[in-house]
Design a protein around this motif. Structure first.
Motif, PDB file in Angstrom:
ATOM      1  N   ASP A  90      19.732  35.118  76.688  1.00  0.00           N
ATOM      2  CA  ASP A  90      20.386  36.329  77.174  1.00  0.00           C
ATOM      3  C   ASP A  90      20.311  37.465  76.157  1.00  0.00           C
ATOM      4  N   ARG A  96      17.002  38.881  76.625  1.00  0.00           N
ATOM      5  CA  ARG A  96      17.007  39.732  77.819  1.00  0.00           C
ATOM      6  C   ARG A  96      17.526  41.129  77.469  1.00  0.00           C
ATOM      7  N   MET A  97      18.612  41.174  76.699  1.00  0.00           N
ATOM      8  CA  MET A  97      19.199  42.481  76.363  1.00  0.00           C
ATOM      9  C   MET A  97      18.284  43.282  75.442  1.00  0.00           C
ATOM     10  N   GLN A 148      26.384  45.636  73.021  1.00  0.00           N
ATOM     11  CA  GLN A 148      26.646  44.282  73.516  1.00  0.00           C
ATOM     12  C   GLN A 148      26.001  43.215  72.626  1.00  0.00           C
ATOM     13  N   MET A 207      33.707  44.329  78.071  1.00  0.00           N
ATOM     14  CA  MET A 207      32.569  43.415  78.279  1.00  0.00           C
ATOM     15  C   MET A 207      32.346  42.502  77.078  1.00  0.00           C
ATOM     16  N   THR A 212      31.974  37.353  75.931  1.00  0.00           N
ATOM     17  CA  THR A 212      31.055  38.397  76.395  1.00  0.00           C
ATOM     18  C   THR A 212      30.565  38.063  77.800  1.00  0.00           C
ATOM     19  N   HIS A 213      29.906  39.027  78.402  1.00  0.00           N
ATOM     20  CA  HIS A 213      29.243  38.798  79.677  1.00  0.00           C
ATOM     21  C   HIS A 213      28.369  37.548  79.636  1.00  0.00           C
ATOM     22  N   GLY A 214      27.601  37.414  78.559  1.00  0.00           N
ATOM     23  CA  GLY A 214      26.695  36.274  78.433  1.00  0.00           C
ATOM     24  C   GLY A 214      27.449  34.947  78.488  1.00  0.00           C
TER      25      GLY A 214
END
Lengths: 611, 611
Positions: free
Chosen positions: A369, A372-373, A437, B461, B466-468
Motif C-alpha cells: 500500500d 501504491r501511494m 499519508q 486518515m 491509517t487507511h492502509g
C-alpha cells in the motif's frame, strides 16, 4: 554540487523528459537556438538546481514562518526571499527564454520551463517569477516599442517586477463586472510617448506579488473601463481595456520618478504560499497625487476595449505556469515521501505462518500500500510535469516551427490549457496528501515539509480560473472551437501515440487509451446533443476530470513508449507509472464522463431549499 | 437561543437522523432509558448547541492562533479552551451515556454521540472528550471495582482526563515492537488495592491530550511488556499488558498524592487540531521518584498479556469517535460554504442569447457546479454523520437489545468499524476541500474557518490506524470473521433496505444498490481465491474505498426511504443527497473493487528502483 533529496529526484526526471521524450536536441537545431547545445542546456538546469538547493529550499519554510508584513505602506519580505530573488536573477532566469536582443538567453521555452519546475518544487512559497515574466511577455507582445523598452526590459533582469490586476471584491470570476474606471488625463493624453495616458480609480482584490520590497519598481497590468462621452461604460467584457500602471512613474532617463497613486489596503492571510504577498490595492484614492492631480497614472496598451483579449495572453501563460508549479509541488512531496519510505522501518511481511515478530522491521516502502501511494504520486507529479513541459514544447513549436506546425501547436495549446492548469492542481493536491499519508503522524507535523506542500498546493485549483471555470472553458468552448478542430487534432495525436505504443508491444494500453478517447468524443457529442448550454455544461467539471484523466493516460503511454526505446535510468519508472495509471486511474474516467454524456440534471435542477 | 450558521444546520440534521431514522423514541421505551423522553433528549441537544455556539465556535480559531506551549514541564492551553471544557463538563456531557450509578445521565449512546457531533463540528480543535470518555469506559469494562471508583469516575465529571499511550517512536502501526517495560514494584506488588503495581520505563510518542492544564490529574492507559523471570519479553503482541498510570498518584482519601514519573519530552507542532496537544512522554526517566524509587508507577488492568485485547475496547471507541468527528467537521464546512454560496453574488445565467451583463449578478448557489460541490459535501458529511450515529445505535442495541439483537449488533459493529473510521476521514476531507473551493480565494484565507476545518480534518486518515491499516483489517479479517458471518449479516441489512426502498418507489436506486453489493461479495471471494494474503491484500485500500462507497450508498438509500414517509423538513434534502450519491459517487466503486478482484499485483511486485 549540492545533492538534496529533492534535487536528486528533479534532475534525472527532467533529463528524461527533455532529451528522451521532448527531443530537445532536435529543437536546438533550429536557428533561434543556435547558441545552445544539449550540454549548455544541461548546464543551465544544473545551475538552477544548485541555486534552488542553496537558496530556495531553505527559504521555503522561513517564508511560512515569517509571513509578509505591512510596513511603511509596503510589504516586507524576509531576507531569505531577497537572497533567493537575487540569486535567481543573478543568473538571468527571468529572461531565459527571451530574445537576446532584449538581453535574454533565447533558451527554448521547454528548457526555461524545466528550470521553473526546479524552482517551483524547491520553493513554492517564493513564486520565483512572481508573474513578472508573464507581465513582461504581454508587454513585449502587445505593447508599443517604447512600452517594451521602458516597462518590459527592466522586468527581464528582475530589477523590476510585475503583477496582473484583474479582480475586484465584487468581480472575481465575473470580469465583466469590474468597476475600476480610466479617464483620459488631460487634453494631451494621447501624445504621451509611453502610450495614451489615463487616470485610473478603483479597488483591486487578490493581487499577488504587489507592493513587495524585492524590487525598486513594480509594473501593474490593470483592467479598467473607459466611460464614453456620456460617462457610461459598456457592462460587458467588451468594455474592458488594459493599462500599464507602474508603482513609480519612470522619468525620461529611465530613473524612478514620482510615486503613482497605488496604495496597499490590506494583506490577505493565506493558508499557504505566504511568501508571495496577496493584497488589496486602492488605485487613485488620493494618497499620492502624481503630477499634482487625482487618479493613478496608467498607459493604455493597444486599443480601448481590447483589454481582455490582450490579458488572455498573460492569463494563458499564468495558467500553464500554475499547472507546472502544481506538478512541481507534487514532485517535491513525492521526493520527500519516497526518501522517508526508504528509511522508515515499520511492520513486517507476512510469511506462511503470519508475521514473525522476532525479525527486524522492514522499510515501509516494501509494503504494497505504501508502494501504491508512492506510485500514485509519481504518476500524478511526473505526468503533470510532462504535460506542462509538453505545453512549453508547443510554445516553442508555435514560435519556431513551420507555419503548419505553429498552427497545430496553437490549436493544441488552446484545447490543452484547461487541462494543463487544472489536472495537476487537482491530482498533485491528492499526491501531496498521499505524501502526508506515507509519513503518517510525522507528516502532520511541521518537522517535515509535506504539510507545507499540501497547503501551498491548495490555491492552484482556485487562482487563474477555478476548476469550474476551466470545465466551462473546455466543454463550452475549447472542444467545439473551429468546428471541433482542436478535439480532432488531439485525437490524431492520441492515435499516433497508440500506434507507436502498439509497435513497441504495449497493445493492451494502446487499446485501452483508444477506447477511452472514443468515450471522450462520444461524451462530447452527447453532452451537446440538445444544443442547450444549460444541458451540456451542467456537468462540465466532471467532464474536465474525465477528459483530464484520458489526456494523462495519453501522456503516460507516450512516455512509456519512449522509455521502451531508451536506456535512460528513468525508463523503468516511466513504464511503472504508465501501468499504474492505466490500472488504477484511467478506469475512473468513465464515471465522470457518463455524467456529462447523460446530461445528468440533478445538480442543475435542485431547488435551493433542498440543501 | 444563539443561532449561528453552523448550529442552524446541525440541529435539524440531527433531529431527522435521531427521530425519523434511528427511531430514538422507540429506543427510549427500554428500561435503561426510562428517565428520558424525546423532549428531554431534545433539551440535551439544544443545550449542547448553545454551549457549542457560546464556547466552542469562538474558541476554535483562538486555539489555532495560540497553539499550546510547554510551561513548567506541562502544557498550557488558552483560557478559551478552559472555558469550553468547563462549560462542557458543567452540563455533564462526559458522563452522559454512563450509568446513573456512576453519576452519569444514562442517555442512549445514540443521543450522546449526537451531542458529540455538535461539539466536534463547533470546535474540532478542542477535542472535547479528549479521549477521556473512552479511557473511563475501558476501565469501567475491564478494571477492578477499586480501579473504576478511583480512576474512572473522576473522569466522567471532567475533574480528571484520560489518554491512551500506545505508540513509541519506532513502533507506531507496529505495536508488537513496543519496548516500554513494566516490572513488579517490590514483593508486595500484587496486594495493592488499586491492582498489581508495576514500575514502568520507556518513551511514548504521539500521545494526545497529555500533560495539559485543563484538569488536576490525567489518567494514562499505557501498553508495556512484562519481562519473564529471565528478563525476556515476548516479541509478539501477546506480550503486551495494559496499565493505569496516573499523573498524580491518588492518596487513599481520593486526594492527589505524589507526582508520578511521567515527563513531557516535547510537543509536536501540528498542521491542525492544535488545541489538543500531542506529545512525546518519558516514563520513569527519574525526573520524579514516586515513593522514593525509579520507574513510573502503573497498575495492571486484568491479566498480564491481555493488554492489546483490552485496548481494542478503547481503540474501537476512539475509531468510531474519529469517524464521527470527521463527519462533523465535514458538516461544519458544508454549513459555512452553503451560507456563503447563498449570499455571494457572482456571474449570471446564460439566456438564449448568452449572458446579459446589464442584469445583476446571481448568488453563486444558483450555478450548477456550485450546487454540485454543495451536494457532494452534503452527501459526504450527512452520510458520514448518519453512519457514525448508526454505529452508536448499534452500541445501544448491544447494551439494551435482546441477546439476538445484541449479537447481531456486535457483528455489524465489527465489520462496519473500519468504514465508520475511514470513510468520513477520506470523504469529508474532500468535502472540506470543496468548501474551500466554493469560497474561492476567500476560502484560502484565514478570514473564514474552512481552511482550518481542512487542516483539522487531515489527521483523521492517520490516527487510530491509517487507511492502509483499516483496509487490511476489513479485507484481511472483518469480512472473513466467523466464516463471513459479518458480511452475510450486512448483506441481509442491505437487502432489507432495498426492499423497503422498492416498496416506496425507489426501484432504480434499490437495484443499483443490490448490484453494487453483489460486486462487493464477488470481489471479496475473488480477492481471496488464491488463499494467499499477499494476493488478497495487495489492494486492501482500494477495496476499503469501494466497500465504503457501497456502505454509504446503503445508508443514503435507507435515509431516502425514511424521508419518503416523513414530513420532516429535512426530507427533500435526504432524497437529493441519495440521488447525488447514486449518480455521482456509487459508480466510482467499481474501479476500486476491480483492482482487488483482479488481485492486481503491480504495486506489490514493483522493484524498489523503479520509483
Amino acid at each position: 554540487m549540492t545533492h538534496t533529496v529533492l534535487q536528486r529526484k528533479l534532475l534525472p526526471t527532467l533529463d528524461f523528459l527533455l532529451h528522451e521524450w521532448l527531443d530537445v536536441p532536435r529543437l536546438l537545431e533550429r536557428e533561434r537556438f543556435a547558441e545552445h547545445t544539449r550540454e549548455s542546456c544541461d548546464e543551465v538546469l544544473r545551475a538552477a538546481s544548485q541555486i534552488a538547493a542553496d537558496y530556495f529550499e531553505p527559504a521555503n519554510r522561513t517564508s511560512d514562518e515569517q509571513p509578509p508584513v505591512m510596513r511603511d505602506g509596503g510589504v516586507k519580505l524576509p531576507k531569505e526571499s531577497h537572497a533567493a530573488w537575487g540569486a535567481y536573477n543573478g543568473f538571468g532566469f527571468l529572461g531565459a527564454s527571451h530574445d537576446e536582443a532584449y538581453g535574454g538567453m533565447q533558451l527554448p521555452k521547454t528548457v526555461d520551463m524545466a528550470t521553473r519546475v526546479i524552482f517551483a518544487a524547491s520553493g513554492p512559497h517564493l513564486g520565483p517569477t512572481l508573474l513578472t515574466d508573464a507581465n513582461a511577455s504581454l508587454i513585449l507582445e502587445h505593447g508599443s516599442e517604447e512600452q517594451k523598452r521602458v516597462f518590459a526590459l527592466p522586468q527581464l533582469t528582475g530589477r523590476w517586477a510585475g503583477t496582473m490586476c484583474l479582480s475586484e471584491s465584487h468581480a472575481g470570476s465575473s470580469l465583466s463586472d469590474i468597476s475600476t474606471k480610466a479617464v483620459p488625463d488631460g487634453p494631451d493624453f494621447g501624445s504621451d510617448p509611453l502610450g495614451p495616458r489615463y487616470r485610473i480609480t478603483g479597488n483591486k482584490m487578490w493581487i499577488s506579488a504587489a507592493e513587495h520590497d524585492l524590487t525598486e519598481n513594480i509594473v501593474h497590468l490593470v483592467l479598467a473601463k473607459v466611460p464614453d462621452a456620456d460617462g457610461v461604460v459598456d457592462p460587458s467584457t467588451r468594455g474592458i481595456s488594459l493599462f500599464i500602471m507602474p508603482k513609480f512613474l519612470p522619468a525620461s532617463d529611465g530613473s524612478l520618478g514620482e510615486r503613482n497613486d497605488i496604495s496597499l489596503i490590506s494583506l490577505n492571510h493565506k493558508l499557504g504560499q505566504t511568501g508571495v504577498p496577496n493584497t488589496a490595492l486602492a488605485l487613485g484614492d488620493g494618497t499620492y497625487q502624481p503630477r499634482g492631480a487625482r487618479g493613478a497614472v496608467g498607459h493604455l496598451v493597444g486599443e480601448v476595449g481590447d483589454g481582455l483579449r490582450q490579458m488572455f495572453h498573460m492569463m494563458n501563460a499564468a495558467r500553464t505556469e500554475i499547472g507546472l508549479s502544481a506538478a512541481a509541488i507534487g514532485l517535491a512531496g513525492y521526493a520527500v515521501s519516497l526518501d522517508y519510505a526508504r528509511h522508515r522501518r515499520q511492520g513486517r511481511h507476512a510469511g506462511p505462518r503470519g508475521k514473525d515478530a522476532s525479525q527486524p522491521q522492514v522499510p515501509i516502502i516494501e509494503h504494497a500500500d505504501v508502494k501504491r501511494m508512492l506510485l500514485a504520486q509519481k504518476a500524478y507529479a511526473e505526468g503533470g510535469v510532462a504535460l506542462a513541459l509538453q505545453a512549453a514544447r508547443l510554445l516553442d513549436e508555435q514560435q519556431t516551427g513551420s507555419p503548419e506546425q505553429a498552427k497545430d501547436a496553437l490549436l493544441l495549446l488552446e484545447i490543452l490549457t484547461p487541462v494543463v492548469k487544472s489536472w495537476p492542481s487537482e491530482w498533485c493536491l491528492e499526491g501531496n496528501s498521499l505524501a502526508i499519508q506515507v509519513l503518517g503522524g510525522a507528516g502532520y507535523t511541521k518537522d517535515y515539509p509535506v504539510e507545507l506542500y499540501w497547503r501551498d498546493q491548495r490555491i492552484n485549483m482556485i487562482h487563474e480560473g477555478t476548476h469550474g471555470i476551466h470545465g466551462l472553458d473546455l466543454l463550452g468552448r475549447k472542444v467545439r472551437m473551429a468546428g471541433g478542430a482542436g478535439l480532432d487534432l488531439l485525437g490524431s495525436r492520441v492515435e499516433t501515440t497508440a500506434d507507436t505504443a502498439r509497435a513497441r508491444g504495449l497493445d493492451d494500453l494502446a487499446n485501452q487509451l483508444l477506447q477511452a478517447w472514443r468515450l471522450v468524443v462520444q461524451t462530447t457529442k452527447q453532452a451537446w446533443s440538445t444544443g442547450d448550454p444549460a444541458d451540456a455544461l451542467a456537468n462540465a467539471t466532471p467532464y474536465l476530470q474525465g477528459f483530464g484523466h484520458v489526456v494523462l493516460a495519453w501522456v503516460h503511454l507516450d512516455l512509456a513508449a519512449a522509455a521502451l526505446v531508451s536506456s535512460h535510468p528513468e525508463s523503468a519508472g516511466r513504464l511503472a507509472a504508465a501501468r499504474y495509471f492505466f490500472s488504477y486511474e484511467l478506469p475512473r474516467a468513465k464515471a465522470w464522463l457518463d455524467l456529462a454524456a447523460s446530461r445528468e440534471s440533478l445538480c442543475r435542477d435542485l431547488p435551493l431549499d433542498a440543501f
